[in-house]
Structure formats: structure tokens, C-alpha cells
Design a protein around this motif. Structure first.
Motif, PDB file in Angstrom:
ATOM      1  N   UNK A 229       0.814  -1.333  -0.149  1.00 21.81           N
ATOM      2  CA  UNK A 229      -0.006  -0.059   0.168  1.00 21.81           C
ATOM      3  C   UNK A 229       0.813   1.185  -0.079  1.00 21.81           C
ATOM      4  N   UNK A 230       2.019   1.235   0.725  1.00 25.02           N
ATOM      5  CA  UNK A 230       2.850   2.381   0.680  1.00 25.02           C
ATOM      6  C   UNK A 230       3.468   2.745  -0.898  1.00 25.02           C
ATOM      7  N   UNK A 231       3.540   1.422  -1.346  1.00 26.03           N
ATOM      8  CA  UNK A 231       4.383   1.664  -2.791  1.00 26.03           C
ATOM      9  C   UNK A 231       3.041   2.062  -3.892  1.00 26.03           C
ATOM     10  N   UNK A 232       1.999   1.854  -3.518  1.00 28.73           N
ATOM     11  CA  UNK A 232       0.824   2.154  -4.400  1.00 28.73           C
ATOM     12  C   UNK A 232       0.875   3.959  -4.082  1.00 28.73           C
ATOM     13  N   UNK A 233       0.860   4.055  -2.873  1.00 31.34           N
ATOM     14  CA  UNK A 233       0.754   5.606  -2.445  1.00 31.34           C
ATOM     15  C   UNK A 233       1.805   6.405  -3.358  1.00 31.34           C
ATOM     16  N   UNK A 234       3.241   5.697  -3.149  1.00 39.97           N
ATOM     17  CA  UNK A 234       4.172   6.321  -3.812  1.00 39.97           C
ATOM     18  C   UNK A 234       4.044   6.598  -5.188  1.00 39.97           C
TER      19      UNK A 234
ATOM     20  N   UNK B 200      17.304  10.701   0.841  1.00 34.17           N
ATOM     21  CA  UNK B 200      16.306  10.626  -0.156  1.00 34.17           C
ATOM     22  C   UNK B 200      15.961   9.185  -0.434  1.00 34.17           C
ATOM     23  N   UNK B 201      14.834   8.827  -1.057  1.00 36.48           N
ATOM     24  CA  UNK B 201      14.213   7.355  -1.330  1.00 36.48           C
ATOM     25  C   UNK B 201      15.245   6.698  -2.314  1.00 36.48           C
ATOM     26  N   UNK B 202      15.734   5.691  -2.224  1.00 32.05           N
ATOM     27  CA  UNK B 202      16.554   4.780  -3.248  1.00 32.05           C
ATOM     28  C   UNK B 202      15.791   4.432  -4.500  1.00 32.05           C
ATOM     29  N   UNK B 203      14.618   4.495  -4.602  1.00 36.06           N
ATOM     30  CA  UNK B 203      14.048   4.135  -5.729  1.00 36.06           C
ATOM     31  C   UNK B 203      13.561   5.505  -6.544  1.00 36.06           C
ATOM     32  N   UNK B 204      13.868   6.674  -6.084  1.00 37.10           N
ATOM     33  CA  UNK B 204      13.333   8.052  -6.716  1.00 37.10           C
ATOM     34  C   UNK B 204      14.200   8.406  -7.887  1.00 37.10           C
ATOM     35  N   UNK B 205      13.606   8.099  -9.071  1.00 34.15           N
ATOM     36  CA  UNK B 205      14.222   8.923 -10.414  1.00 34.15           C
ATOM     37  C   UNK B 205      13.930  10.204 -10.744  1.00 34.15           C
TER      38      UNK B 205
ATOM     39  N   UNK C  96       2.459  10.046  -5.442  1.00 33.12           N
ATOM     40  CA  UNK C  96       3.408  10.987  -5.371  1.00 33.12           C
ATOM     41  C   UNK C  96       4.515  11.163  -6.246  1.00 33.12           C
ATOM     42  N   UNK C  97       5.006  10.411  -6.916  1.00 33.80           N
ATOM     43  CA  UNK C  97       6.189  10.204  -7.735  1.00 33.80           C
ATOM     44  C   UNK C  97       5.837  10.740  -9.205  1.00 33.80           C
ATOM     45  N   UNK C  98       4.509  10.574  -9.510  1.00 33.77           N
ATOM     46  CA  UNK C  98       4.229  11.133 -10.675  1.00 33.77           C
ATOM     47  C   UNK C  98       3.961  12.560 -10.612  1.00 33.77           C
ATOM     48  N   UNK C  99       3.290  13.033  -9.446  1.00 37.90           N
ATOM     49  CA  UNK C  99       3.244  14.182  -9.301  1.00 37.90           C
ATOM     50  C   UNK C  99       4.602  14.885  -9.047  1.00 37.90           C
ATOM     51  N   UNK C 100       5.403  14.512  -8.538  1.00 38.81           N
ATOM     52  CA  UNK C 100       6.846  15.140  -8.245  1.00 38.81           C
ATOM     53  C   UNK C 100       7.426  15.325  -9.768  1.00 38.81           C
ATOM     54  N   UNK C 101       7.557  14.231 -10.654  1.00 37.77           N
ATOM     55  CA  UNK C 101       7.962  14.383 -11.951  1.00 37.77           C
ATOM     56  C   UNK C 101       7.487  15.592 -12.617  1.00 37.77           C
ATOM     57  N   UNK C 102       6.107  15.892 -12.542  1.00 33.91           N
ATOM     58  CA  UNK C 102       5.253  16.858 -13.279  1.00 33.91           C
ATOM     59  C   UNK C 102       5.579  18.057 -12.680  1.00 33.91           C
ATOM     60  N   UNK C 103       5.913  18.372 -11.361  1.00 29.16           N
ATOM     61  CA  UNK C 103       5.932  19.921 -11.025  1.00 29.16           C
ATOM     62  C   UNK C 103       7.530  20.404 -11.063  1.00 29.16           C
ATOM     63  N   UNK C 104       7.420  21.611 -10.935  1.00 26.20           N
ATOM     64  CA  UNK C 104       8.707  22.628 -11.280  1.00 26.20           C
ATOM     65  C   UNK C 104       9.579  22.566 -10.115  1.00 26.20           C
ATOM     66  N   UNK C 105       9.176  22.402  -9.096  1.00 25.98           N
ATOM     67  CA  UNK C 105       9.926  22.606  -7.761  1.00 25.98           C
ATOM     68  C   UNK C 105      10.239  21.052  -7.158  1.00 25.98           C
TER      69      UNK C 105
ATOM     70  N   UNK D 110       9.921  15.156   9.145  1.00 27.09           N
ATOM     71  CA  UNK D 110      10.395  15.408   7.943  1.00 27.09           C
ATOM     72  C   UNK D 110      10.639  13.807   7.307  1.00 27.09           C
ATOM     73  N   UNK D 111      11.497  12.991   8.183  1.00 31.21           N
ATOM     74  CA  UNK D 111      11.583  11.674   7.899  1.00 31.21           C
ATOM     75  C   UNK D 111      10.248  10.790   7.489  1.00 31.21           C
ATOM     76  N   UNK D 112       9.326  11.121   8.202  1.00 29.69           N
ATOM     77  CA  UNK D 112       8.010  10.394   7.951  1.00 29.69           C
ATOM     78  C   UNK D 112       7.578  11.001   6.612  1.00 29.69           C
ATOM     79  N   UNK D 113       7.612  12.120   6.431  1.00 29.07           N
ATOM     80  CA  UNK D 113       6.939  12.724   4.999  1.00 29.07           C
ATOM     81  C   UNK D 113       7.793  12.226   3.986  1.00 29.07           C
ATOM     82  N   UNK D 114       8.881  12.116   4.074  1.00 28.76           N
ATOM     83  CA  UNK D 114       9.951  11.415   2.881  1.00 28.76           C
ATOM     84  C   UNK D 114       9.635  10.041   2.781  1.00 28.76           C
ATOM     85  N   UNK D 115       9.329   9.260   3.728  1.00 26.50           N
ATOM     86  CA  UNK D 115       8.868   8.020   3.396  1.00 26.50           C
ATOM     87  C   UNK D 115       7.572   7.610   2.778  1.00 26.50           C
ATOM     88  N   UNK D 116       6.677   8.600   3.211  1.00 25.29           N
ATOM     89  CA  UNK D 116       5.310   8.664   2.356  1.00 25.29           C
ATOM     90  C   UNK D 116       4.986   9.385   1.140  1.00 25.29           C
TER      91      UNK D 116
END
Length: 289
Positions: free
Chosen positions: A74-79, A269-274, A82-91, A131-137
Motif C-alpha cells: 500500500x505504501x508503494x501504491x501511494x508512492x 532521499x528514497x533509493x527508488x526515486x528517479x 506521489x512520484x508522478x506528481x513530483x516528476x510533473x512539478x517544477x519545484x 520530515x523523515x516520515x514525510x519522506x517515506x510517504x
């Protein structure tokens, strides 16, 4: 198996009640019952034990094992979202804990500005634990972090930027020559950082190790206020050296034979983050300190 069955099972394990779980999802109780039945039939194993009192349950060892996997799924499903939003945003959303930010950012400010990275960061100010909790999520892309224990999760990558020590501090005005033992030190008026602080956890370790307890007269979440009170000789305190670099009017209280915890400043940072090139450049900037 669908994600909804996993979500039902996770909530059922938390609430330990079929009716409350059904109410949470606004479905009928049989929906939760059939969902559990599908899981148990699929794996041919019992996942819960019903208690004798009404509509209550506990997890079997198989159910506990199932929960470990479901939490990750479920965490990976949420991520994913989040990752798709991250890749699209400017900041780049980055965690900035106050003490570490005040210590580190001036050291890299010019480099961040020169490379154009300064305007790419959306800082999020909070304590290191939050912040660590927010990073994991997935709520943060990366973060600066202060900790006494290095992260063990294999899905996190980090760089140790600095290793500092905790210190007992007092105003330069205060006569501390009579403070020879930790018991004498803790009889002084003590100003501490609040329960959510890494400092509070480190101080708890000191208290347990030496079987002492400070006479706390004031507690605050604002480390600048704590430093101001110490400077004004309103009490002594316990803080990482990170917070007192360049601060005047404060001195360290040194006690022979007392070992204090280390304080690690991390870039994490998360290991899986591209990410894009900016993220790699940010990593290089903070690694260079």
C-alpha cells in the motif's frame, strides 16, 4: 488479489472490528467478511482469530506476516501517485529542519544560487522526525535530517554531511566551576527542547545511562528561544553543537567521564526515486560540504 482487499485487511487489523471497518469504508459488513474470506482462501491459511466478545479479533502469525507485506504494497501504491506528481512539478520539495538549515544553508547558499538550484527548491520546515516520515510517504523528494541513529531502511539512501556532538551549555556569565558531576549539573535550572525534538530523545538516553533527571524549569519547541534564555543566564541546556556554531555568550560545560550521543547531519532521499538533473546536482552540492 485487488488492492481493496488489502486496504480492508489493514483497517480491520487496526480497528479489530468488522462493523467499524465497514463503517470506515462506508460498505456493508458482509463486504469486509467476504474480502477476508477471499484472502484466506487464496493463501489457504487463517489470518485472524475471532475473540469471544462481540465482533472482536486478533491476527494470527500468518495475519501478522500478511500485514508486513500489505503495508509495503500500500505504501508503494501511494508512492506511485506521489512520484508522478513530483516528476510533473517544477519545484523540488525538500525538508529543512530549522537547526540544520541555519547551520548548512549559509555554507552552500552561493553555490545553490550560482547553479540556479536555489529557486528550484520548495523548502518544508519541520522537525527531523516529522520530515523523515514525510519522506517515506513521498510527501518530500529529499531532506536534510538530524538524527542520533542512522536510518536502517534499505529503501533510503543518505549521505552523512557532518558528525557533531551534543553538549551541555550555559551562559558565559554563569560560574560553572563547581559543576564537577552530572548530578550537580542536573540540579541546575534546566531549559529543554520539547518532546518532539531529537534533543529530547538524546537527553533521555543520557538520563537513563547515568540514572539522573534534570530539574526542568522551562520547555520549548523554539531552539532560538532556548539559546536566548541560556545567553541571559536563565538556566542551562543540552543541545547539539550544530545549534551553537558562531553563537556568542554561550559556553560548553565539560564533565570528565561523561559520554554524550553523536548527532548526524544527513542528506537523505528514497533509493527508488528517479529524478531530473537538478536532483543529482543538489545531491552533489550537499555531498561537497
Amino acid at each position: 488479489m485487488n488492492l481493496k482487499d488489502y486496504q480492508y485487511f489493514k483497517k480491520l487489523a487496526e480497528l479489530k472490528n468488522f462493523s467499524e471497518t465497514a463503517n470506515f469504508f462506508k460498505v456493508s459488513q458482509p463486504t469486509i467478511t467476504y474480502s477476508l474470506k477471499r484472502l484466506e482462501e487464496n493463501f489457504d491459511i487463517t489470518l485472524i482469530e475471532r475473540k469471544s466478545f462481540a465482533n472482536s479479533l486478533s491476527l494470527t502469525p500468518a495475519g501478522q506476516q500478511m500485514m508486513l507485506h500489505i503495508n509495503r504494497i500500500l505504501l508503494e501504491n501511494d508512492l506511485i501517485e506521489e512520484d508522478m506528481r513530483r516528476i510533473k512539478r517544477d519545484k523540488i520539495v525538500m525538508g529543512w529542519p530549522p537547526i540544520i538549515t541555519n547551520y548548512l544553508i549559509p555554507k552552500v547558499f552561493d553555490k545553490l544560487k550560482r547553479t540556479g538550484l536555489l529557486n528550484s527548491i520548495e523548502p518544508v520546515a519541520d522537525g527531523s522526525r516529522e520530515l523523515l516520515s514525510k519522506l517515506k510517504n513521498g510527501k518530500l523528494d529529499m531532506s536534510l535530517l538530524g538524527t542520533t541513529v542512522l536510518p536502517q531502511e534499505n529503501h533510503l539512501d543518505y549521505q552523512i554531511i557532518k558528525k557533531h556532538q551534543f553538549k551541555f551549555i550555559a551562559s558565559e556569565k554563569r560560574d560553572t566551576s563547581n559543576l564537577k558531576t552530572i548530578e550537580q549539573l542536573f540540579d541546575e535550572d534546566f531549559i529543554s527542547l520539547d518532546e518532539g525534538s531529537v534533543h529530547k530523545l538524546a537527553l533521555q538516553r543520557v538520563k537513563e545511562r547515568y540514572n539522573v533527571s534534570p530539574d526542568t524549569t522551562f520547555q520549548t519547541a523554539d531552539y532560538n528561544l532556548m539559546l536566548s534564555l541560556v545567553q541571559a543566564d536563565k538556566g542551562i541546556s543540552f543541545v547539539t553543537e550544530t545549534a551553537i556554531e558562531g553563537v556568542s555568550g554561550i559556553k560548553e560545560i565539560k564533565l570528565d567521564g561523561i559520554q554524550l550521543p553523536s548527532f548526524y547531519i544527513l542528506f537523505i532521499y528514497r533509493h527508488s526515486m528517479i529524478g531530473d538533473q537538478r536532483i543529482n546536482e543538489l545531491i552533489d552540492v550537499f555531498k561537497s560540504i
